[in-house]
Design a protein around this motif. Structure first.
Motif, short mmCIF file in Angstrom:
data_model
loop_
_atom_site.label_atom_id
_atom_site.label_comp_id
_atom_site.label_asym_id
_atom_site.label_seq_id
_atom_site.Cartn_x
_atom_site.Cartn_y
_atom_site.Cartn_z
N THR A 1 0.83 -1.21 0.00
CA THR A 1 0.00 0.00 0.00
C THR A 1 0.87 1.26 0.00
O THR A 1 0.37 2.36 0.14
N SER A 2 2.17 1.06 -0.16
CA SER A 2 3.11 2.19 -0.17
C SER A 2 2.95 2.98 -1.47
O SER A 2 2.31 2.53 -2.41
N PRO A 3 3.56 4.18 -1.54
CA PRO A 3 3.40 5.00 -2.75
C PRO A 3 4.29 4.61 -3.93
O PRO A 3 5.32 3.94 -3.75
N VAL A 4 3.91 5.06 -5.11
CA VAL A 4 4.68 4.87 -6.34
C VAL A 4 6.10 5.40 -6.16
O VAL A 4 7.06 4.85 -6.70
N CYS A 5 6.21 6.49 -5.40
CA CYS A 5 7.50 7.12 -5.15
C CYS A 5 8.56 6.10 -4.70
O CYS A 5 9.71 6.15 -5.12
N LEU A 6 8.13 5.15 -3.87
CA LEU A 6 9.05 4.13 -3.37
C LEU A 6 9.50 3.20 -4.50
O LEU A 6 10.67 2.84 -4.60
N GLU A 7 8.52 2.81 -5.34
CA GLU A 7 8.86 1.96 -6.50
C GLU A 7 9.84 2.69 -7.41
O GLU A 7 10.75 2.10 -7.99
N CYS A 8 9.63 3.99 -7.55
CA CYS A 8 10.45 4.82 -8.44
C CYS A 8 11.89 4.89 -7.93
O CYS A 8 12.84 4.78 -8.71
N LYS A 9 12.04 5.05 -6.61
CA LYS A 9 13.39 5.08 -6.03
C LYS A 9 14.09 3.75 -6.25
O LYS A 9 15.26 3.70 -6.62
N ARG A 10 13.33 2.68 -6.02
CA ARG A 10 13.92 1.34 -6.20
C ARG A 10 14.34 1.11 -7.65
O ARG A 10 15.31 0.42 -7.92
N ALA A 11 13.58 1.70 -8.58
CA ALA A 11 13.92 1.53 -10.00
C ALA A 11 15.15 2.37 -10.38
O ALA A 11 15.67 2.23 -11.49
N GLY A 12 15.57 3.24 -9.47
CA GLY A 12 16.76 4.05 -9.73
C GLY A 12 16.51 5.23 -10.65
O GLY A 12 17.44 5.75 -11.27
N GLY B 1 11.17 19.69 -12.28
CA GLY B 1 10.02 20.49 -11.84
C GLY B 1 8.70 20.01 -12.42
O GLY B 1 7.72 20.76 -12.45
N THR B 2 8.65 18.76 -12.92
CA THR B 2 7.40 18.23 -13.47
C THR B 2 6.49 17.80 -12.32
O THR B 2 6.90 16.99 -11.49
N PRO B 3 5.24 18.30 -12.25
CA PRO B 3 4.33 17.85 -11.20
C PRO B 3 4.12 16.33 -11.31
O PRO B 3 3.95 15.81 -12.40
N CYS B 4 4.16 15.65 -10.16
CA CYS B 4 4.08 14.18 -10.16
C CYS B 4 3.28 13.74 -8.95
O CYS B 4 3.53 14.18 -7.83
N LEU B 5 2.30 12.86 -9.17
CA LEU B 5 1.48 12.37 -8.05
C LEU B 5 2.07 11.11 -7.41
O LEU B 5 1.45 10.51 -6.54
N GLY B 6 3.28 10.73 -7.85
CA GLY B 6 3.94 9.54 -7.31
C GLY B 6 4.01 9.46 -5.79
O GLY B 6 3.77 8.41 -5.21
N PRO B 7 4.29 10.59 -5.09
CA PRO B 7 4.41 10.51 -3.63
C PRO B 7 3.11 10.17 -2.92
O PRO B 7 3.12 9.75 -1.77
N ILE B 8 1.96 10.38 -3.58
CA ILE B 8 0.68 10.12 -2.90
C ILE B 8 -0.15 9.04 -3.60
O ILE B 8 -1.32 8.85 -3.31
N THR B 9 0.47 8.34 -4.56
CA THR B 9 -0.27 7.33 -5.34
C THR B 9 0.11 5.92 -4.94
O THR B 9 1.29 5.61 -4.74
N HIS B 10 -0.90 5.08 -4.83
CA HIS B 10 -0.77 3.67 -4.49
C HIS B 10 0.16 2.96 -5.48
O HIS B 10 -0.01 3.09 -6.70
N ALA B 11 1.09 2.19 -4.97
CA ALA B 11 2.03 1.45 -5.82
C ALA B 11 1.29 0.39 -6.64
O ALA B 11 0.15 0.05 -6.36
N GLY B 12 1.98 -0.16 -7.64
CA GLY B 12 1.40 -1.25 -8.41
C GLY B 12 1.76 -1.21 -9.88
O GLY B 12 1.71 -2.22 -10.57
N CYS B 13 2.14 -0.02 -10.39
CA CYS B 13 2.47 0.08 -11.82
C CYS B 13 3.96 -0.09 -12.05
O CYS B 13 4.40 -0.21 -13.19
N GLY B 14 4.76 -0.05 -10.98
CA GLY B 14 6.22 -0.09 -11.15
C GLY B 14 6.79 1.26 -11.54
O GLY B 14 7.81 1.33 -12.21
N ALA B 15 6.10 2.33 -11.14
CA ALA B 15 6.56 3.71 -11.43
C ALA B 15 6.75 3.93 -12.93
O ALA B 15 7.76 4.47 -13.38
#
Lengths: 215, 436
Positions: free
Chosen positions: A115-126, A135-149
């Motif tokens: 249930t963690s955010p996409v942001c975490l998947e994104c960091k893991r993906a490097g 400066g691109t707006p991104c909803l990753g920090p508040i979005t449910h994981a599952g797509c692999g960022a």
């Protein structure tokens, strides 16, 4: 519908007509586990945009004979009508998550869906952060994981196909976006897309809309 | 007391043609030999896309319209992008336009293979579903799934994921995938090509009801290539118009029994869009590799039997496989992935060939980049009156058969049009009223 009982019922789609509102109650009765799959069934989906609009006007825009159209004023998540045992996020859902949910229910255990955010998947993906670096707006920090960022991997901001993550700090993220140049109407649109009717997206989106109107 | 056949009333009523998305039903009423009523009811919940696109940024449009269909999101994205680029006075040239064709190849392969083998073939071979078909023809179904997956892989490669791709934007793509991935994908396609050839021969060997109609075929046409996103709209009776003139020639009307608007020509005639229309109107643009096999199986244009649309789908699948292999051979990941677009007010039209036929979009954009008006005309809405017309002419030929058989043949006819995945699944409750 063939009479049950069924072990698992998978429901897709939002509840948006009087007939569906009745049918879902029957479906619930017939199923031991009821699982919603996808953004429409879990949040009302993109159709839920009509929840902020005048539905009579919507009918007139799309249909030449609006009197033929029978629809509820809102498109709602299934959970607004009946008890749901598990909600699988995503537009579209992640097929591996679907297999995990079914496997877990058969085995009698809890589905292991982060249930963690996409942001975490994104960091893991490097990935290089699109918000920090460009400066691109991104909803990753508040979005449910599952797509692999997926979107940040392709250099664009997340637009939240999977909806809010657990304890999503939507207000803080939107304040940051505003400070870095995103307009209030744009923030409203960002929050109101495929999962805009789920909290906290709804509440924060409504707040920004009020502010945009008052300005 | 004996009853003359001409006074026998017969009603075929299929209450549920489908599941949650794309719900429909079939109703046919006949008195004697005369069909008195045919309705393909579509009671899918109204979704209001054109209404809620108003006030959205044009940049969001391809992400939103993709959600209209889980089987052909690429078609919606492509029609949206072309319309919005026209509204902004820009054209996406090479190499990006070819990569859009590559993306579309993937969608045709996955959609066509799904329809041919999983949805339509059980009708021809007398199976209740692809699951029971697979019990006897495991090998064929396994190869079909592999070919379908190769189509998914193309969409995944250039679109980022196979359903609702994220890499498409107005002006091009967000990022171009690597050459190494292109090479691997090309090898997958080459591996599956032979089955695409076998598929054509296999489909040609099926038994087809003898049902020719004098259709008005409508499709896109391009001077140099088999059509995807660009060209003029042409028809078998000589319509030849630019995409911008679509609304002058065609219209949508709203009938009580359907939430899908009905498309027709301005003079009231029905028309047919989709693979058979495309093949008939663009046969000369197919590569020799496809023409040779069409020749071998004796496929001649104009083909006026839409039950043979399954052959047209097979021909187009091979075309898409070969075209994708060609494009991938010269793939280069270094060019800029998109062209810059400046906000300005305008109106734009776009039309592309979805797997089921032409998909027309029109948008009006204001100076701030927000949508003022949207018009979307999907292929199934255009085909719906033609399906009803077909049923009216076809039903007398199966009237004498059992209820089960008559219903099955009518459903098969509906599936000739590949109306959508849920409209084509095999579970139906049939009610027949006979009064004498």
């Amino acid at each position: 519908m063939e009479p049950g009982p069924y072990d698992i019922g998978l429901v897709e789609g939002s509840i948006s007509t009087p007939e569906e509102a009745e049918r879902i109650v029957q479906v619930r009765k017939e199923c031991r586990f009821l699982v919603t799959i996808g953004a429409c069934a879990t949040s009302g989906g993109i159709q839920a945009l009509k929840n902020w609009a005048d539905v009579e006007e919507y009918k007139r825009i799309v249909y030449a004979s609006p009197q033929y159209i029978d629809t509820l004023d809102t498109a709602s998540p299934v959970a607004a009508f009946v008890l749901v045992d598990f909600e699988l996020r995503g537009c579209p859902v992640n097929k591996y998550q679907l297999v995990e949910v079914i496997t877990a229910l058969i085995a009698g255990r809890r589905p292991q869906i982060a249930t963690s955010p996409v942001c975490l998947e994104c960091k893991r993906a490097g990935n290089v952060c699109v918000m920090v670096a460009e400066g691109t707006p991104c909803l990753g920090p508040i979005t449910h994981a599952g797509c692999g960022a997926l979107c940040p991997t392709y250099g664009r901001g997340c637009y939240s196909c999977f909806g809010p993550s657990e304890s999503a700090a939507a207000e803080a993220l939107c304040a940051h976006c505003e400070k870095t140049g995103t307009s209030k109407p744009t923030i409203v649109r960002m929050l109101r897309s495929f999962n805009g009717y789920l909290e906290p997206f709804k509440q924060v989106g409504d707040k920004y809309e009020r502010q945009a109107v008052n300005n | 007391m004996s009853v003359k056949p001409s006074t026998i009333e017969r009603t075929i009523h299929v209450e549920n043609l489908a599941r949650v998305e794309g719900e429909g039903a079939l109703y046919i009423k006949a008195v004697g030999d005369e069909i008195t009523d045919v309705q393909l009811n579509i009671f899918e919940p109204p979704r209001f896309y054109e209404a809620f696109l108003r006030g959205r940024s044009y940049r969001e449009v391809p992400d939103i319209t993709a959600r209209i269909c889980g089987i052909c999101p690429v078609a919606y994205q492509m029609s949206s992008c072309h319309a919005l680029e026209q509204a902004h006075g820009v054209t996406v040239g090479e190499p990006l336009r070819t990569l859009r064709r590559l993306l579309y190849c993937g969608e045709w392969i996955e959609s066509h293979v799904l329809h041919m083998f999983m949805l339509h073939l059980p009708d021809f071979l007398g199976y209740e579903s692809v699951v029971t078909l697979a019990a006897d023809h495991k090998d064929v179904v396994a190869k079909a799934l592999a070919l379908k997956k190769a189509g998914n892989d193309i969409v995944n490669f250039i679109g980022g994921r196979e359903v609702h791709p994220i890499n498409v934007r107005v002006g091009g793509f967000y990022r171009l995938p690597s050459k190494a991935k292109a090479k691997a994908l090309r090898e997958t396609l080459i591996k599956n090509r032979e089955f695409a050839v076998e598929t054509i021969r296999f489909m040609a060997g099926l038994e087809f009801p003898d049902f020719e109609q004098n259709y008005e075929f409508v499709a896109m046409k391009h001077p140099n290539e088999y059509p995807y996103c660009e060209g003029r709209i042409v028809s078998s009776s000589g319509i030849d118009i630019p995409v911008e003139a679509y609304l002058n020639e065609f219209e949508e009307i709203h009938v009580k029994h359907s939430t899908a608007l009905h498309g027709r020509l301005k003079d009231g005639r029905t028309y047919l869009v989709g693979p058979l229309a495309r093949v008939n109107l663009n046969f000369d643009q197919l590569p020799d590799s496809v023409k040779e096999i069409a020749d071998e199986i004796g496929f001649k244009i104009p083909c006026k039997n839409n039950f043979k649309s399954i052959i047209a789908r097979a021909l187009e699948t091979l075309f898409a496989v070969d075209h994708a292999i060609d494009i991938l051979e010269n793939y280069d990941d270094t060019p800029a992935p998109y062209i810059q677009i400046a906000d300005k007010p305008g109106i734009g039209h776009g039309c592309s060939e979805a797997p089921r036929g032409i998909l027309y979009h029109r948008y009006e954009v204001d100076g701030g980049g927000l949508i003022k008006n949207a018009v979307i005309t999907p292929p199934t809405a255009q085909n719906q009156p033609q399906i009803e017309d077909d049923l009216r002419h076809f039903f007398p030929s199966v009237m004498e058969k059992s209820e089960e058989e008559a219903t099955l043949r009518c459903e098969q006819l509906i599936r000739n049009y590949d109306p959508c995945i849920s409209c084509s699944t095999h579970f139906l409750k049939l009610k027949v009223d006979r009064s004498t």
